[in-house]
Write an enzyme that holds these catalytic residues in place. Structure first.
Site, PDB file in Angstrom:
ATOM      1  N   HIS A   1      -7.288  -4.219   9.868  1.00 34.55           N
ATOM      2  CA  HIS A   1      -7.290  -4.657   8.601  1.00 34.55           C
ATOM      3  C   HIS A   1      -5.775  -4.591   8.263  1.00 34.55           C
ATOM      4  O   HIS A   1      -5.118  -4.972   8.978  1.00 34.55           O
ATOM      5  CB  HIS A   1      -7.206  -3.134   8.399  1.00 34.55           C
ATOM      6  CG  HIS A   1      -5.946  -1.995   8.700  1.00 34.55           C
ATOM      7  ND1 HIS A   1      -5.906  -0.728   9.143  1.00 34.55           N
ATOM      8  CD2 HIS A   1      -4.789  -3.118   8.483  1.00 34.55           C
ATOM      9  CE1 HIS A   1      -4.872  -0.197   9.332  1.00 34.55           C
ATOM     10  NE2 HIS A   1      -4.126  -1.402   9.038  1.00 34.55           N
TER      11      HIS A   1
ATOM     12  N   GLU B   1      -9.842  -1.494   4.950  1.00 35.92           N
ATOM     13  CA  GLU B   1     -10.773  -1.218   6.242  1.00 35.92           C
ATOM     14  C   GLU B   1     -11.843  -1.742   6.833  1.00 35.92           C
ATOM     15  O   GLU B   1     -12.456  -2.481   5.934  1.00 35.92           O
ATOM     16  CB  GLU B   1     -10.473   0.662   6.362  1.00 35.92           C
ATOM     17  CG  GLU B   1      -9.028   1.355   6.201  1.00 35.92           C
ATOM     18  CD  GLU B   1      -8.389   1.375   7.554  1.00 35.92           C
ATOM     19  OE1 GLU B   1      -8.603   0.196   8.193  1.00 35.92           O
ATOM     20  OE2 GLU B   1      -7.748   2.377   8.242  1.00 35.92           O
TER      21      GLU B   1
ATOM     22  N   ASP C   1      -7.732  -2.432  14.476  1.00 33.57           N
ATOM     23  CA  ASP C   1      -9.256  -2.517  13.761  1.00 33.57           C
ATOM     24  C   ASP C   1      -9.120  -3.794  12.300  1.00 33.57           C
ATOM     25  O   ASP C   1     -10.108  -3.687  11.856  1.00 33.57           O
ATOM     26  CB  ASP C   1      -9.778  -1.502  12.753  1.00 33.57           C
ATOM     27  CG  ASP C   1      -9.202  -1.144  11.923  1.00 33.57           C
ATOM     28  OD1 ASP C   1      -8.383  -1.400  12.269  1.00 33.57           O
ATOM     29  OD2 ASP C   1      -9.447  -0.273  10.842  1.00 33.57           O
TER      30      ASP C   1
ATOM     31  N   ASP D   1       1.125  -0.990  -0.600  1.00 36.48           N
ATOM     32  CA  ASP D   1       0.371  -0.289   0.418  1.00 36.48           C
ATOM     33  C   ASP D   1       1.124   1.564  -0.091  1.00 36.48           C
ATOM     34  O   ASP D   1       2.168   1.333   0.280  1.00 36.48           O
ATOM     35  CB  ASP D   1      -1.034   0.360   1.266  1.00 36.48           C
ATOM     36  CG  ASP D   1      -0.428  -0.606   2.241  1.00 36.48           C
ATOM     37  OD1 ASP D   1       0.783   0.328   2.647  1.00 36.48           O
ATOM     38  OD2 ASP D   1      -1.047  -1.227   3.616  1.00 36.48           O
TER      39      ASP D   1
HETATM   40  C1  F6R Z   1       1.675  -1.343   6.196  1.00 37.62           C
HETATM   41  C2  F6R Z   1       0.155  -2.192   6.147  1.00 37.62           C
HETATM   42  C3  F6R Z   1      -0.689  -2.143   7.396  1.00 37.62           C
HETATM   43  C4  F6R Z   1      -0.471  -2.361   8.650  1.00 37.62           C
HETATM   44  C5  F6R Z   1      -0.505  -1.849   9.873  1.00 37.62           C
HETATM   45  C6  F6R Z   1       0.166  -2.672  11.111  1.00 37.62           C
HETATM   46  O1  F6R Z   1       1.419  -1.530   4.773  1.00 37.62           O
HETATM   47  O2  F6R Z   1      -0.642  -2.530   4.690  1.00 37.62           O
HETATM   48  O3  F6R Z   1      -1.599  -3.149   7.095  1.00 37.62           O
HETATM   49  O4  F6R Z   1       0.078  -3.752   8.850  1.00 37.62           O
HETATM   50  O5  F6R Z   1      -1.339  -1.167  10.136  1.00 37.62           O
HETATM   51  O6  F6R Z   1       0.805  -1.562  11.358  1.00 37.62           O
HETATM   52  P1  F6R Z   1       1.801  -1.813  12.646  1.00 37.62           P
HETATM   53  O7  F6R Z   1       2.667  -2.995  12.018  1.00 37.62           O
HETATM   54  O8  F6R Z   1       2.961  -0.131  12.215  1.00 37.62           O
HETATM   55  O9  F6R Z   1       1.646  -2.170  13.872  1.00 37.62           O
END
Ligand code: F6R
Length: 260
Positions: free
Chosen positions: A137, A142, A135, A66
């Site tokens: 995702h 989301e 959440d 992403d």
């Molecule tokens: C990042 C992504 C997000 C993160 C998620 C967890 O490329 O796709 O889904 O993996 O927000 O983020 P962290 O690892 O910072 O807790």
């Protein structure tokens, strides 16, 4: 779905072992990379092994999950720059081997379609690393995301923006509102998905992922339909798993050669 509950360093080493073995059997493997803090230990471990000559990415290709929309090309939190700094610049990917969605595209629809096509043309992702949001995702799919979604633009939830404000000096206003993200169906097309999560803030999302009903409200639950998913969690992230004892005993009895 295999669930491994272990210390964070062990989880990173396990994921790195799997990537090292994949590249040993298929040096041209296609990797799917996540940003955020969860995979950093994996990238550190792989960079260390590369420096010691145990693994090479010279012929591999990689796609990131992403990208924020609208962050300047040189913004330090632009995911393309983050993955370059945290991982790509520390190993030996060939120029152009690492791609990500174009968060500065003027024609967003065309950029997303091009990204999907590039993944397909590469032969598809062999191993996809993902984190998980508090959440639920994965990527930036989301709650409410279509379980059949492909790469597209999404609006980040307030929760995700709050979670990520730590990367923007704690200033919520600096956190972009939109992103381009691989869809859930895109992620599901990877041949092996390795999800890593640590900390108590992820415990509910991990419980839903592993033990909840499949639902767009917890997008990661779509992975219950994937034939090869490895969920790597520390004790805190596993804190709400009803089946924790079962996962502990299964992993303890697993022969070492079997891998993830
Ligand atoms: C990042 C992504 C997000 C993160 C998620 C967890 O490329 O796709 O889904 O993996 O927000 O983020 P962290 O690892 O910072 O807790």
């Amino acid at each position: 779905m295999e669930v491994v509950i272990a210390a964070p360093e062990e989880l990173s080493a396990l994921a790195a072992n799997t990537i090292e073995s994949l590249l040993a059997t298929n040096p041209e493997a296609v990797l799917g990379l996540a940003t955020g803090s969860s995979p950093l230990g994996i990238y550190d471990e792989l960079a260390r092994r590369y420096a010691e000559g145990h693994v090479s990415f010279e012929r591999a290709r990689a796609f990131t999950l992403d990208e924020y929309v609208g962050l300047a090309a040189d913004h330090p939190e632009r995911y393309g720059n983050v993955i370059e700094k945290e991982f790509a610049s520390r190993v030996d990917f060939a120029p152009g081997a690492l791609r990500g969605p174009d968060g500065l595209a003027t024609d967003v629809l065309a950029a997303c379609a091009r990204y999907e096509a590039a993944i397909v043309e590469s032969g598809g992702v062999d191993l996809q690393i993902v984190g998980i949001g508090s959440d639920g995702h994965v990527g930036f799919n989301e709650p409410g995301s279509s379980l059949a979604s492909r790469t597209r633009i999404k609006t980040l939830t307030e929760q995700t923006r709050l979670d990520n404000a730590r990367f923007f000096g704690g200033d919520l206003d600096q956190v972009p509102r939109h992103c381009l993200t691989q869809g859930l169906a895109t992620i599901m097309s990877a041949r092996h998905v390795v999800l890593i999560a640590t900390g108590r803030a992820k415990a509910e999302a991990i419980h839903q992922l592993v033990e909840g009903p499949v639902s767009a409200m917890w997008p990661a639950t779509v992975l219950q339909h994937h034939p090869h998913v490895s969920v790597l969690v520390d004790r805190d992230a596993a804190g709400l798993l009803k089946l924790a004892d079962y996962f502990h005993s299964t992993y303890a009895a697993k022969p070492e050669w079997q891998g993830l």
